[in-house]
Structures are given as C-alpha cells and as structure tokens.
Design an enzyme around this catalytic site. Structure first.
Site, PDB file in Angstrom:
ATOM      1  N   SER A   1      -9.853  49.477   1.020  1.00 53.51           N
ATOM      2  CA  SER A   1      -9.966  49.672  -0.420  1.00 53.51           C
ATOM      3  C   SER A   1      -8.573  49.784  -1.048  1.00 53.51           C
ATOM      4  CB  SER A   1     -10.776  50.937  -0.713  1.00 53.51           C
ATOM      5  OG  SER A   1     -10.855  51.165  -2.098  1.00 53.51           O
ATOM      6  N   GLY A   2      -8.349  49.000  -2.105  1.00 55.19           N
ATOM      7  CA  GLY A   2      -7.055  49.013  -2.782  1.00 55.19           C
ATOM      8  C   GLY A   2      -6.096  47.964  -2.292  1.00 55.19           C
TER       9      GLY A   2
ATOM     10  N   THR B   1     -10.735  42.248  -4.337  1.00 56.05           N
ATOM     11  CA  THR B   1     -11.418  41.774  -5.542  1.00 56.05           C
ATOM     12  C   THR B   1     -10.542  40.817  -6.325  1.00 56.05           C
ATOM     13  OG1 THR B   1     -12.665  43.844  -5.654  1.00 56.05           O
ATOM     14  CG2 THR B   1     -12.568  42.518  -7.654  1.00 56.05           C
TER      15      THR B   1
ATOM     16  N   ASN C   1      -8.161  53.466  -4.904  1.00 57.37           N
ATOM     17  CA  ASN C   1      -8.180  52.245  -5.712  1.00 57.37           C
ATOM     18  C   ASN C   1      -8.909  52.539  -7.017  1.00 57.37           C
ATOM     19  OD1 ASN C   1      -8.181  49.666  -6.697  1.00 57.37           O
ATOM     20  ND2 ASN C   1      -9.587  48.826  -5.167  1.00 57.37           N
TER      21      ASN C   1
ATOM     22  N   SER D   1     -12.328  49.921  -7.121  1.00 60.71           N
ATOM     23  CA  SER D   1     -12.777  49.691  -5.747  1.00 60.71           C
ATOM     24  C   SER D   1     -14.204  49.155  -5.744  1.00 60.71           C
ATOM     25  CB  SER D   1     -12.719  51.003  -4.956  1.00 60.71           C
ATOM     26  OG  SER D   1     -13.231  50.821  -3.658  1.00 60.71           O
ATOM     27  N   SER D   2     -14.415  48.062  -5.001  1.00 56.50           N
ATOM     28  CA  SER D   2     -15.766  47.516  -4.840  1.00 56.50           C
ATOM     29  C   SER D   2     -16.545  48.423  -3.902  1.00 56.50           C
ATOM     30  CB  SER D   2     -15.709  46.091  -4.273  1.00 56.50           C
ATOM     31  OG  SER D   2     -15.046  45.221  -5.136  1.00 56.50           O
TER      32      SER D   2
ATOM     33  N   GLY E   1     -13.217  46.865   3.928  1.00 63.20           N
ATOM     34  CA  GLY E   1     -12.376  46.861   5.111  1.00 63.20           C
ATOM     35  C   GLY E   1     -12.692  48.057   5.999  1.00 63.20           C
TER      36      GLY E   1
ATOM     37  N   GLU F   1     -12.665  51.564   7.509  1.00 59.10           N
ATOM     38  CA  GLU F   1     -12.444  52.843   6.827  1.00 59.10           C
ATOM     39  C   GLU F   1     -12.305  53.960   7.847  1.00 59.10           C
ATOM     40  OE1 GLU F   1     -15.379  53.646   3.885  1.00 59.10           O
ATOM     41  OE2 GLU F   1     -14.647  52.122   2.490  1.00 59.10           O
TER      42      GLU F   1
END
Length: 1091
Positions: A110-111, A115, A160, A163-164, A391, A393
């Site tokens: 994330s980040g 996206t 992020n 973040s998605s 991704g 985590e």
C-alpha cells in the site's frame, strides 16, 4: 536494453543501470543502490528484463505528457529508457498484431503507486488506440470507472492517502483493429471491516466524506445528513477527517461526472446515496443493557432518531428494524424461538449489517459498471487485463485479512516464477540455445500449506467453523499445531521447536513466506471466515421497499428458504484466486513491481531498509537471478550490429551481408572470447554483463571520433552549401546588374537619339516656318501697299468732296456703337433675380464705372421687386432680422447660428391656452403677443433662477407664473430705457427700467435679469416695439461687464467661462455684495460634456 537514449529531454542523461539484469556484481546491495541512484535523478523506472520496477516519487513528474506517449508509441521496449509506457506498448502491440491476449500484473504494498500505475496504463491505451465517436465513448467510460471505484473502494490509511482496499482485475476488450470496445471488472476481497472500525489516523471509504462535503444541501437534507463528520460514529472513531492531499468536494464532482459518463441514472445514484446515508445512520445506533425476567441479557436502542432515519432511507418501519437489531430468531426442533440479543450481540449485528450493506452495494456497483462497459457485439475480441491487487502485508498485528492477502501474493509469486522460467526456457529453445537448469526458491510448498484440501490451513479453518460444539479461535490454533507441527514453514509457541522463541506469543502462529516470516494473531479468524449475517437481518432487509434491497439480500426471501450454510470467506477467496490464476495463465503476462521509498509519503526520501524489505518480498532478486542464469543479455542481430558496427572496420559504415555474420566479425575484431557468447537463430546471447559494458564503453569513446568526423563533414557541407549559395547569389546579382546597366545605357542612347531627332525636326520646321513667314509677309506687304495705294487714290479722287468735321462724326459713331454693343451684351448676360446672387458679367475697361453703377441699380431693383412679394407680417419679420443684424452682427457669439432660424415669437402657443385666454380677457391691451417663452428670472438678492412666463405685447412686458397663469409683473414697454447683453454665448439679458416717483413696486425694485433661450430674438423684437411707440431705439449695451440697478444699489455683472455643471439655461449666477458672477459653458465645453 535501455542503454540507447531516446530523444526526450527529460529522459536523457540516464544514470545507473537501467536493466538490473546487467548489474555487476549481482547482489541485493548493488540492486538497491542502483534503485536509489536512479531515484535521486528522478528516473523512477528500472527494468528487470521485461519487468518494470517503479519507485513512487511522491511528487508530480513530467513523464506522462502526450509528447512522451507519442515518443514511446510503436517503439521497441529496449529502445528508450524504462517506462510503464514501454511495457504497455509492447503488450498492446502483441495483442493487436499477434492476437495474443495480454495481462499486466501490478503488485506492491500500500502506497507504492499501484493505483496510479493502472491509471497510466489506461491513459496510454486510450491515447494510442483508434478514434471515433463510439470508441471515444468506450474509452471515456473505462477511464471514468477508475474515480468511481476509487471513491467506493479506496480509503486513507497510515501508509497511503488513497489506498485501494480491494483487489481489481479489469479485462479491456479490443476489436481486430486494436480499438477498445468494452471491458469487464472483477473485484476481490473488499475490506468491509473498515466500514465499522478503522485504525487511529485512518479514514473510512472516501465516498462517505465526499458525499458529506460535496453534495448540495438539498441532497443532504433528503438523505437526513449534515456536513459535520463528527456527527457520525463510523467516521469520527479514527479521529482523521480531512486529508491534506485530497479535496473531497472536487472529488465528489469528479465521481458524479464519472457516474454520468458510465450511464448511471439519477434514480440509481439516489439509491446508492440512500444506502450510504443509511449506513451512517445505522452506525449512530447505540444499545443499552436490559435484564430480562428469565435472567437472560437483552438490550434496547438508546437513540431512536438515528433508527427512524435509517428505516426511512431503507424503506422499512422503525419497529421492524429495531426488532432485527435487538432480537434473533432461532429454530429449535422445527419451531422458531425469538431470543434477545445482548449489548455486544446487538453491536455485532449492527456492524455486520453495515458491512454487509456496503460490501453488497459495492458488488452491485461493479456489476452495474460492467453492464455499461460490456461488449455488446458477438465478434471475436482480443483482451488486455490489468491486475491491481494488494501487496504483501506485514503489520505489528496481523489478522485474517493479512493472511488472505499474503496467500494471494504467494499464488502470484508462484505464477510469476513459473511464467518467468517458462518464458526463459521457451526463448532458449526457440533460439536453439542449450537450456541450463536454474535453481530458485519454489514457494509451492507454502501455497500447499495454505490451500491444500483437507490438511491446508484454509481447509482446517473451514472445518473448525463448521464443527458443532464450542469452536473458538484457540481450538482452531490447537488444530493447526497438531496438523502442521512437522511442516518446516509453520511455527507456533505450542510446538517444541519454538518454545524458546520469545518473538512468538500465545494465540499466534508464524508462516515462513517467500517474502519473509509473518506472525498471525488468531483472534477473529473464525468470525471473519464465517462472515455471517443473521438470517433475520437478511429477511428484514429483503422486506425493505428500497429498490436495491431485494437484489442485495436474495437469501432473505422467505419463499426460497434454504438451510444450506453459505460458503466461508476463505473458501470464496480461494475459489476467486484459483479462477484468477487460470485467467492469468491463459494470457501473456507483463509485470510492474511498485516500490514505496519511505513511510513518510515524502519526495526525495529513500529508506533503504524499507526498500530492502520490499525487494525481498517482491522477489526481485529472485527474478534477476533467473534472468541472469545462463546468458545475461540477448538482442536481435540487426539491432546489436546497428548499435556497435562502428567498432569494426568491415562493418562500418554499412554491412552488406547477413546480420549474424556481421555480428560474428564484430565480436572477433573486439577479441571477445567465444565462451562469452552464443548465437541463436535470431538473437545474440552474451553471458557476462561486463562484456557488454566494455563494448558500450568502447562505443562511447568511438562516438567522439565519429562525432568529430560528422562535425567535419557537416562543417564542410555547410561551407560548401554556403559557397554554392553565395555563388548562385553572385551570378544572379551580376545578371541583374548587367541587365540593369544595359537597360540604363539603352535608355540613355534612346533619349539622346530622340533629342537629336527633335533638334533635326525642329531645325527643318523652323526653316520651313521662316520660308512661309517670308511668303506671308510678302503677301501682306503687297496687300498693305495695295490698300494704301487704293486709299491714296480714293482720297485723291474724293478729298475735295468731304468737309473737315467728318472725322469727329466717325469717331462718335464708333463710340455709340461700342456702347450699344456693351448694353446689348449686358442685357443678354444679366444674372438671376435672386437678391443673394453675387454674379455680374465682365465688361471692357472703358465702361467699368457704368457697369458698377448699373450693378448697384440692378441689385436695388431686384431687391425691391423681391420685397413686393412679402406680406405685411413677413415684412415685419424681415425688419426683425434686419434689426438683429444691425445690433448683433460681429458683436455677439452665436448670432450666426440664429440667422437661418425664423423668429417664432410665441413659443408657448398661448393663443391656444384656455388659461391665457381667460387672463387676456382681463387685460385687452395685451391681446397682441409679440414674444412669449418660459425664461429663468434671476433673483436680485441671491442670484437664484426661477422659471416664469415672459410675455411681450405691443404695450407691456408681462411676467406670469406659468403654471397658474398669475401675473407677477406688468411693465409698460415705454419704461424700458435700455437692454444689456454680453458678447459671450450666454443667454443673459438685462432690462433697464426707468424709475418713477409714483411708479409701482416692480419699477422700484430695479432692473430685471433673465436667462432666455432666444435672447437675440427678444432684444430685436423689443427694440422694434419701443421704436414703433417712441420713434427712437432704446440703448443696447453689448459689453463683457454689465451694470444693473437693483433697488438703490448698482451691481456689476461679470461673465466667466468654466461652468462644469449641467444647469437649466446653461449658466450659474453667484450674487456677491456689489457683483454678480455669471458662469457659462462655451460651445466647445458643451460638446465635450455631451460626448
């Protein structure tokens, strides 16, 4: 490879190694140092073969302009520096030209910029594909689906700001020309737990904040919402409302535009907002404890306003919704029994309902978008898929969500290694190179540990969820310890091998993933895997009147009762991942690995430890080693020869044979050992990157020599071109000059010839003229002699017969004849009878005096004749005009303008005024009106102007109040001794009145000062009236300084130009002690002020 620099200025000066396969030495430190070096020079993309590694710059970079898109369009992937555009173009052209379905897999934590990378891909595909009304509509719908899904599926996290919180796979479908015609979106594992609770510093999904901040007040009122975020429990719990990098109001407008482009109706948008509003209101419902009579715990709702609002938005009654949240129906031996829920159970039911509403609404949203962008034609399509998924985590506390996400990443890593090895092996076999077995870490053992049937962690979790009895998270952990105790990638505190491991706590287990060790806390595993929504809640939602509820909760239909237990979250995700893997395996994969440089979201900040962790769990070094095994570099013969042909004499500047033979000669000239390279069917394979770097260095050095040669050739060509241009110019100039000089000489010769011809013809003409004149003179002389001779003979014959006075008589005869001729000619040429006609025929000098006298007489005669045509009234008007001319010509400014204008006299048409007729009956002596008009009477004391009607009859001067027709003053015309005006263009007139000892009060007050629009006419008429009575004209004073007698004091009137105000009459009077200043506008000032 990207050693060749393109023509883009922003991508020049490539630093480091653009393809990590060519790193020497190959180590993790060298790889990270290379990423850091390129990142510091704003080169955020690096290749690992055909894999793009993208480092998030956390700032805007000029890498995505239309000119750069055009630069990468239809170019070889290694022809320009690394870029997402390059891999996207390669995938797009392979799909369009070779009809191979493609997929682009974007991964990273994330980040890291996943996206944004997917947006860049969509932007490039939209730009390079075809144009057309329908195609542009499809492109716009595909592009606008991103902001809509981001609003509903993205949220701010501590890592992020955008973040998605779901996985997304989009298949873009193209026709045979490569134009997009539709698409399909698949979503994976929405993080619906975020709806109910968020970590400190994080936010709920964007759409909640965008709706509150961006919607109109009327919309919020219809949804029973306010703009205050702190009014909603599910938004204020994390304590993070505003995000500095986002504008919720502008993003809401973007979402509304996107939904409009996609094709959402206004009713569908309203329905979505109603569900969002109901979730906000459900989150505000609170529970209070209640003890039942049977000793069980129950609960009541403490705030009914939020309940009523939620029920209204969902379309159900408040009572039904309250029962669904506080009671549960349990079926015992075929009978339904209602049981009260405790406070904790009620809060669980409320949160479960909120999560279910949002999760199912999101699934409906994705299905609705798919319905708009799906391909409608039945023709064959090519597909390019874009996978944007979470991704790997690793948090301080990892739960069920992290377990599922990391399982997905294990599967992606497995397919990545398999497809990469497969691609390498296929290329070696295709080129006829001996395949070398490559050692790599195979993570299938971890995938089996998680997903294997009956004995995998997911299977054991489902088994524990379905087991009757008291199943808890700890019993699930015990089962794991028993089943996986001998597995090398599983660790737990209860196992003997880990009892001394202080990093493991009770209630946890650890998995050794390909990216590293992750410790999972089992609390909540069973509940999150069950993902249960009480049946009575589903039934209550199904009974709601909201248009979407029956589709979102089909299991609540009482007519379709099913006792089958719904699938668990883990098994559903396992099926989705399996389907995704099959889909990816059916396509040609392309990879983008996103790396986050720091946790501060700051630009120009490279945290090596954080990057090292990501490099490990993304398996980037594994990828480098796979690519480096055997031969590190391969390139098509023609491209290799084209780049390095200047290093060998036989191949420079052109090679006429086969490219492979040219490459062989080139390598032999450079002295490259034969074991360092191998020849494939279409490509050259080089084992050691150092060999390539040496050749690149030699090429760089040789380029200086070539540059010097090119400069010399260019300078020679430039000077030669300049010389030829100058030579052509000199020839043109010479030709033009010779032409000009020849023309000039010709004209001069021609002119001289003409002069000579003229002189010759003149000489001949003059000679002839002299001859003719001589002949004429001789003839005339003969005639004169003959005439004199005949006269002498006649005189000699008749002289005795004439008297002496014959000469004077003849002389008088000639004079009389000339006079008669003069008069007859004058009669024929007399001018017109118009008195203003100045024409007069010319005459001989002898009769000039007579002509002047006749001109005077003729003018007087025609004037008299013209006057005889006038009536008595017209004669009097002419007298008035004559009087005005005598008084004011060359004395008063503005007189010339009044000459062509007739004197009207009665400007108020008093004879038709009934009030005047009534007043006239009282003063018959004033029946004959000479002049009547409204004037401004100047007050003697203060200089103020008052409008009054001035009437001049043949006997009196009368001042009347023009509205009421009341007589103010009546002055006998004989009492006016003089009148004064200035030579300026003002309209002031002073009547000087004689004073009588026994006179009335009006005469005693002194002279009268008026402002009259027709000053010249009034003075002229007054003079004639006074002359008719007294036989003498009154005195007329025309001077720049006037005097007036006001009572017993004498006042001096002075006139000044410079009035700036727009006043009636065009003057302003200022009375002082013994002076009266009159300000007026000159004609030039009036015209400028008017304009």
């Amino acid at each position: 490879m990207a050693l060749h620099q393109g023509s883009l200025a922003i991508l020049e000066n490539n630093v480091g190694v653009s393809d990590a396969v060519l790193l020497d030495p190959v180590s993790e430190d060298a790889f990270i140092e290379n990423l850091k070096l390129r990142y510091q020079h704003n080169q955020i993309y690096t290749y690992i073969g055909t894999v793009v590694v993208s480092v998030n710059p956390y700032k805007t970079t000029p890498l995505y302009t239309p000119s750069i898109i055009e630069e990468y369009r239809s170019r070889n992937i290694y022809e320009l520096p690394p870029h997402i555009y390059a891999i996207t173009d390669e995938a797009y052209r392979s799909m369009r030209d070779r009809h191979l379905d493609q997929c682009i897999i974007i991964s990273g934590e994330s980040g890291a910029g996943k996206t944004e990378a997917s947006k860049v891909i969509m932007q490039y595909v939209a730009e390079v594909s075809g144009k057309g009304e329908n195609i542009d509509t499809v492109k716009e719908q595909l592009l606008q689906s991103n902001p809509v899904l981001e609003a509903f599926g993205n949220a701010k996290t501590n890592k992020n700001d955008n973040s998605s919180r779901f996985g997304k796979y989009m298949d873009i479908e193209f026709d045979f020309k490569g134009d997009p015609i539709g698409g399909v979106i698949t979503n994976y594992l929405l993080e619906k737990s975020r709806v109910a609770v968020q970590m400190a510093g994080e936010r709920n999904f964007h759409i909640f904040y965008q709706l509150l901040q961006g919607a109109k007040l009327s919309t919020l009122e219809s949804l029973k919402l306010t703009r205050e975020i702190n009014d909603y429990n599910i938004l204020k719990s994390s304590g993070s409302g505003d995000v500095a990098t986002m504008n919720d109001q502008e993003n809401f407008d973007t979402v509304m535009h996107g939904m409009e482009v996609i094709g959402f109706t206004s009713d569908e948008v309203t329905s979505l907002f109603q569900l969002i509003g109901s979730i906000l209101k459900l989150g505000n419902i609170e529970f209070s404890h209640r003890s039942n009579d049977d000793g069980t715990d129950g609960c009541d709702l403490s705030n009914t306003s939020a309940l009523d609002d939620a029920a209204a938005l969902l379309g159900c009654s408040s009572a039904n919704l309250s029962l669904a949240l506080t009671q549960r129906s349990v079926e015992v031996r075929g009978e339904k029994v209602k049981r009260d829920l405790s406070v904790n159970d009620g809060m669980y039911a409320r949160d479960a309902l909120c999560k279910a509403l949002y999760s199912r609404m999101f699934s409906w949203l994705v299905a609705r978008i798919n319905d708009s962008i799906k391909v409608t034609s039945g023709s064959r399509t090519e597909v390019m898929g874009v996978l944007d998924i979470y991704g790997f985590e690793v948090f301080e506390q990892n739960s069920f969500e992290q377990f599922i996400i990391n399982y997905c990443n294990e599967k992606l890593q497995q397919i990545f290694i398999e497809l990469t090895l497969k691609e390498e092996q296929e290329e070696y076999i295709k080129e006829g190179i001996e395949w070398i077995h490559i050692e790599y870490f195979n993570n299938s053992v971890i995938c089996d540990l998680i997903e294997k049937s009956n004995v995998g962690i997911l299977a054991l979790l489902d088994e524990e969820c379905l087991r009757p009895g008291n199943a808890t998270d700890l019993t699930f952990l015990e089962k794991l310890n028993q089943a996986c105790q001998n597995h090398p990638h599983y660790e737990s505190k209860a196992l003997k091998k880990c009892q001394n491991d202080k990093t493991l706590s009770h209630g946890t287990f650890r998995l050794k993933h390909y990216a590293g060790n992750v410790t999972y806390k089992v609390d909540g595993f069973l509940d999150k895997n069950n993902d249960l929504l009480f049946r009575h809640l589903s039934q209550a939602m199904y009974q709601c009147k909201h248009c979407l509820m029956k589709g979102l909760f089909p299991e609540g239909n009482p007519s379709e009762k099913s006792l089958k237990r719904p699938a668990t979250a883990g098994s559903q995700f396992k099926i989705s991942v399996t389907e995704l893997m099959k889909n990816l395996l059916s396509k040609n994969p392309n990879y983008i690995r996103c790396v986050k440089p720091n946790n501060l979201k700051a630009a120009d900040n490279f945290d090596e430890n954080l990057v090292r962790f990501q490099v490990r769990y993304l398996g980037l070094m594994e990828n480098v080693r796979v690519k480096r095994a055997g031969y590190a570099f391969r390139q098509v013969y023609f491209q290799f020869l084209y780049r390095y042909k200047m290093l060998a004499g036989p191949t420079w500047p052109r090679w006429g044979g086969k490219p492979q033979e040219g490459v062989k000669i080139l390598l032999e000239v450079q002295g490259v050992p034969q074991d360092e390279y191998a020849f494939g069917k279409t490509k050259l394979f080089i084992r050691n990157p150092k060999t390539l770097f040496d050749m690149e260095e030699k090429r760089r050095q040789h380029m200086h020599v070539l540059a010097t040669k090119i400069q010399s050739v260019y300078k020679g060509w430039k000077q030669k071109t300049l010389y030829l241009l100058m030579r052509r110019s000199q020839i043109i100039i010479s030709a033009r000059f010779r032409g000009y000089w020849g023309q000039k000489v010709y004209k001069k010769t021609k002119s001289a010839t003409l002069v000579l011809q003229c002189f010759a013809r003149g000489w001949k003409a003059r000679a002839l003229l002299r001859k003719l004149k001589r002949e004429k003179l001789e003839i005339e002389s003969a005639n004169v002699i003959r005439k004199h001779y005949l006269g002498w003979r006649v005189r000699k014959e008749y002289q005795p017969r004439f008297r002496r006075i014959a000469g004077p008589k003849i002389s008088r005869f000639f004079v009389i004849a000339l006079r008669k001729k003069f008069l007859l000619d004058l009669k024929a040429k007399l001018p017109s009878l118009s008195p203003i006609d100045p024409e007069w025929p010319a005459c001989p000098r002898r009769f000039q005096a007579a002509s002047d006298q006749l001109k005077v007489m003729y003018h007087a005669w025609r004037c008299r004749k013209y006057r005889r045509k006038f009536s008595e009234a017209e004669k009097y008007k002419m007298k008035e005009k004559l009087m005005a001319s005598e008084l004011f010509k060359d004395k008063k400014e503005g007189y010339a303008k009044t000459v062509p204008m007739p004197f009207k006299g009665d400007y108020q048409n008093l004879l038709a005024n009934p009030k005047w007729k009534k007043l006239q009956s009282q003063m018959p002596q004033d029946s004959h009106i000479v002049f009547a008009d409204v004037v401004q009477k100047i007050h003697r004391a203060n200089g103020k102007a008052v409008e009054q009607l001035l009437v001049m009859s043949s006997q009196n001067l009368v001042l009347v109040e023009h509205h009421s027709m009341m007589v103010k003053y009546r002055i006998p015309i004989t009492d006016i001794s003089a009148m004064s005006v200035s030579p300026h263009p003002d309209k002031i007139i002073v009547f000087h009145v004689q004073k009588h000892e026994n006179g009335d009060g009006s005469c005693k007050k002194g002279d009268f000062v008026f402002v009259c629009e027709h000053t010249i006419e009034l003075v002229s008429k007054a003079c004639l009236v006074i002359k008719n009575i007294k036989d003498t004209l009154p005195e007329i004073h025309i001077a720049p300084l006037l005097k007036a007698q006001f009572g017993k004091s004498e006042v001096q009137l002075s006139f000044k130009n410079g009035l700036t105000e727009n006043l009636p009459g065009g003057v302003k009077v200022v009375r002082k002690k013994h002076t009266m200043d009159i300000l007026y506008n000159s004609p030039t000032q009036q015209s400028s002020s008017g304009s």
